[in-house]
Design an enzyme around this catalytic site. Structure first.
Site, PDB file in Angstrom:
ATOM      1  N   GLY A 185     -20.946  13.126  -1.961  1.00  0.00           N
ATOM      2  CA  GLY A 185     -20.639  12.972  -3.378  1.00  0.00           C
ATOM      3  C   GLY A 185     -19.407  12.142  -3.655  1.00  0.00           C
ATOM      4  O   GLY A 185     -18.913  12.123  -4.790  1.00  0.00           O
ATOM      5  N   ALA A 186     -18.895  11.436  -2.644  1.00  0.00           N
ATOM      6  CA  ALA A 186     -17.682  10.640  -2.821  1.00  0.00           C
ATOM      7  C   ALA A 186     -17.934   9.480  -3.774  1.00  0.00           C
ATOM      8  O   ALA A 186     -19.048   8.967  -3.892  1.00  0.00           O
ATOM      9  CB  ALA A 186     -17.197  10.120  -1.477  1.00  0.00           C
ATOM     10  N   ARG A 187     -16.867   9.052  -4.434  1.00  0.00           N
ATOM     11  CA  ARG A 187     -16.966   7.938  -5.382  1.00  0.00           C
ATOM     12  C   ARG A 187     -16.622   6.644  -4.645  1.00  0.00           C
ATOM     13  O   ARG A 187     -15.447   6.343  -4.401  1.00  0.00           O
ATOM     14  CB  ARG A 187     -16.029   8.168  -6.558  1.00  0.00           C
ATOM     15  CG  ARG A 187     -16.300   7.231  -7.734  1.00  0.00           C
ATOM     16  CD  ARG A 187     -15.523   7.712  -8.950  1.00  0.00           C
ATOM     17  NE  ARG A 187     -15.953   7.036 -10.163  1.00  0.00           N
ATOM     18  CZ  ARG A 187     -15.395   5.919 -10.628  1.00  0.00           C
ATOM     19  NH1 ARG A 187     -14.400   5.354  -9.954  1.00  0.00           N
ATOM     20  NH2 ARG A 187     -15.815   5.376 -11.744  1.00  0.00           N
ATOM     21  N   HIS A 244       0.857  -1.189   0.000  1.00  0.00           N
ATOM     22  CA  HIS A 244       0.000   0.000   0.000  1.00  0.00           C
ATOM     23  C   HIS A 244       0.891   1.237   0.000  1.00  0.00           C
ATOM     24  O   HIS A 244       1.952   1.257   0.616  1.00  0.00           O
ATOM     25  CB  HIS A 244      -0.888  -0.002   1.252  1.00  0.00           C
ATOM     26  CG  HIS A 244      -1.394   1.350   1.648  1.00  0.00           C
ATOM     27  ND1 HIS A 244      -0.783   2.113   2.632  1.00  0.00           N
ATOM     28  CD2 HIS A 244      -2.436   2.091   1.192  1.00  0.00           C
ATOM     29  CE1 HIS A 244      -1.435   3.250   2.766  1.00  0.00           C
ATOM     30  NE2 HIS A 244      -2.439   3.266   1.906  1.00  0.00           N
ATOM     31  N   TYR A 261       0.130   9.153  -0.759  1.00  0.00           N
ATOM     32  CA  TYR A 261       0.740  10.465  -0.514  1.00  0.00           C
ATOM     33  C   TYR A 261      -0.250  11.542  -0.900  1.00  0.00           C
ATOM     34  O   TYR A 261      -0.925  11.441  -1.931  1.00  0.00           O
ATOM     35  CB  TYR A 261       2.061  10.616  -1.288  1.00  0.00           C
ATOM     36  CG  TYR A 261       3.161   9.824  -0.631  1.00  0.00           C
ATOM     37  CD1 TYR A 261       3.851  10.342   0.466  1.00  0.00           C
ATOM     38  CD2 TYR A 261       3.461   8.533  -1.056  1.00  0.00           C
ATOM     39  CE1 TYR A 261       4.832   9.602   1.111  1.00  0.00           C
ATOM     40  CE2 TYR A 261       4.437   7.787  -0.415  1.00  0.00           C
ATOM     41  CZ  TYR A 261       5.113   8.328   0.676  1.00  0.00           C
ATOM     42  OH  TYR A 261       6.057   7.582   1.328  1.00  0.00           O
ATOM     43  N   ARG A 262      -0.344  12.577  -0.065  1.00  0.00           N
ATOM     44  CA  ARG A 262      -1.350  13.606  -0.287  1.00  0.00           C
ATOM     45  C   ARG A 262      -0.914  14.924   0.369  1.00  0.00           C
ATOM     46  O   ARG A 262      -0.081  14.940   1.265  1.00  0.00           O
ATOM     47  CB  ARG A 262      -2.698  13.174   0.311  1.00  0.00           C
ATOM     48  CG  ARG A 262      -2.640  12.969   1.813  1.00  0.00           C
ATOM     49  CD  ARG A 262      -3.828  12.206   2.355  1.00  0.00           C
ATOM     50  NE  ARG A 262      -3.667  11.934   3.787  1.00  0.00           N
ATOM     51  CZ  ARG A 262      -2.954  10.930   4.280  1.00  0.00           C
ATOM     52  NH1 ARG A 262      -2.323  10.103   3.471  1.00  0.00           N
ATOM     53  NH2 ARG A 262      -2.853  10.749   5.585  1.00  0.00           N
ATOM     54  N   GLU A 269     -16.681   3.451  -5.413  1.00  0.00           N
ATOM     55  CA  GLU A 269     -15.852   2.452  -6.085  1.00  0.00           C
ATOM     56  C   GLU A 269     -14.373   2.728  -5.892  1.00  0.00           C
ATOM     57  O   GLU A 269     -13.572   1.808  -5.694  1.00  0.00           O
ATOM     58  CB  GLU A 269     -16.189   2.419  -7.582  1.00  0.00           C
ATOM     59  CG  GLU A 269     -17.526   1.808  -7.920  1.00  0.00           C
ATOM     60  CD  GLU A 269     -17.579   0.307  -7.629  1.00  0.00           C
ATOM     61  OE1 GLU A 269     -16.542  -0.360  -7.762  1.00  0.00           O
ATOM     62  OE2 GLU A 269     -18.654  -0.188  -7.269  1.00  0.00           O
ATOM     63  N   SER A 270     -13.987   3.997  -5.955  1.00  0.00           N
ATOM     64  CA  SER A 270     -12.581   4.346  -5.788  1.00  0.00           C
ATOM     65  C   SER A 270     -12.149   4.237  -4.328  1.00  0.00           C
ATOM     66  O   SER A 270     -11.025   3.826  -4.034  1.00  0.00           O
ATOM     67  CB  SER A 270     -12.329   5.762  -6.318  1.00  0.00           C
ATOM     68  OG  SER A 270     -12.579   5.826  -7.707  1.00  0.00           O
TER      69      SER A 270
END
Length: 363
Positions: free
Chosen positions: A320-322, A163, A166-167, A324-325
């Site tokens: 509104g988050a996705r 895993h 980075y953000r 699947e991702s």
């Protein structure tokens, strides 16, 4: 698979017909980041930091996808670009499923902004006293984040799961966004989760990450290694998710430029630290015993991601988050076996000993 078709865990029939056609490339691309030319965004101080971070995560995504694909003969990553319905950002999900080397691999980028939900603000204030001092519980804030998130689940049980994330996260007062961020930090890390323990592989992984850390601060690796061991723990099982790596959050202890360069090096080091390990183990013969153990360990991996992982919780709380991702990190297959207890002295028991103790792997 139906319950009555699950083979006995002691079955020693050889599986892995896919390994016959696998070939390890002479050179794995993008594993020599120290000697490669730096991209234009690396020193582009005239461009706002959030735009440079967007460029970095897109670059890390592209370079890792190329490196991973160099081992996989049967599949390519599917690139799925999506836009938030409210127009506040986008993402690119690169996913490879049912390959010969990778059962499931995801390399996702998201660049989004929005308003912090009350639960998100409360969580941020509770985990960090400095954040609590800067963010008023009764005020509204907007956020902006650019990040890359990676999970790789190889098919061969001897090849470890890994895993990386980075953000950069920025928070603005909703009433005065033009004034710039109230606070901004970097977060991320990388960790290794093998089903079978090869100590040399684990040492190489840690030593490679340590070299990237040491180039910026000799205290980073021991600090972030301990943080990783603490964070990636399945508390209900009293064991770490894997054999660790590095993890950090709310990092703002140096100038943004210095931290940006650290994020570049650490993110790039993951390719060097991990992909050669997959190449080394992907052609090893294995049996149903190893396969079943791999699935049990993947179940424990999924438990952490669904119960404790901060990023998963933040994503699920974001309007509104996705989905699947967000749930891309979950393995394609997993197994929960009632009261599974490896035989003492077995390779499986050796792995459990490793995740129930703390080891200085970088020595």
């Amino acid at each position: 698979m139906e319950k009555d078709t699950i083979p006995n865990a002691q079955d020693t029939r050889v599986l892995g017909s896919e390994i016959a056609g696998l070939k390890v490339p002479a050179v794995i691309p993008n594993t020599d980041y120290e000697n490669e030319a730096k991209p234009a965004y690396y020193n582009d101080t005239a461009t706002p930091m959030h735009q440079r971070m967007e460029a970095l995560v897109l670059d890390l995504q592209d370079r890792l996808v190329v490196a991973l694909e160099s081992l996989e003969p049967s599949r390519k990553f599917i690139r799925d670009r999506w836009e938030r319905e409210d127009g506040n950002g986008y993402g690119i999900s690169c996913v490879l499923q049912d390959g010969e080397v990778y059962e499931k691999a995801g390399v996702n980028v998201s660049v989004i902004e929005g308003t912090l939900a009350p639960g998100q603000l409360r969580s941020m204030r509770e985990r960090n006293p400095q954040t609590a001092n800067k963010l008023n519980a009764n005020e509204e804030y907007d956020f902006r984040v650019a990040g890359v998130s990676v999970v790789v689940h190889p098919r061969n049980p001897y090849a470890p799961t890994a895993h990386k994330n980075y953000r950069r996260f920025e928070v603005y007062r909703k009433s005065n966004k033009e004034a710039g961020p109230v606070l901004a930090w970097f977060g991320g890390g990388a960790d290794l989760t093998p089903a079978y323990l090869f100590e040399g592989d684990v040492k190489y992984f840690h030593q490679t990450l340590k070299q990237a850390c040491d180039a910026h601060d000799p205290q980073y690796y021991p600090r972030f290694k301990q943080w990783c061991d603490t964070y990636f723990t399945n508390i209900h099982r009293d064991e770490t998710r894997g054999v660790g790596g590095i993890f950090f959050d709310d990092l703002e202890d140096k100038a943004p430029e210095d931290l940006f360069h650290f994020a570049y090096d650490a993110g790039s080091a993951f390719i060097k630290a991990y992909v050669p390990l997959v190449a080394k183990r992907m052609t090893m013969p294995y049996t149903l015993r190893e396969r079943n153990w791999q699935l049990i360990r993947r179940g424990h991996y999924a438990e952490f991601n669904l119960v404790y992982d901060r990023g998963t919780k933040f994503g699920l709380m974001t309007p509104g988050a996705r989905i699947e991702s967000i749930l891309m990190s979950l393995p394609l297959t997993a197994r929960w076996e009632y009261m599974n207890q490896p035989e003492p002295g077995s390779p499986e028991a050796h792995l459990l000993e490793a995740v129930r103790t703390t080891t200085d792997w970088a020595k």
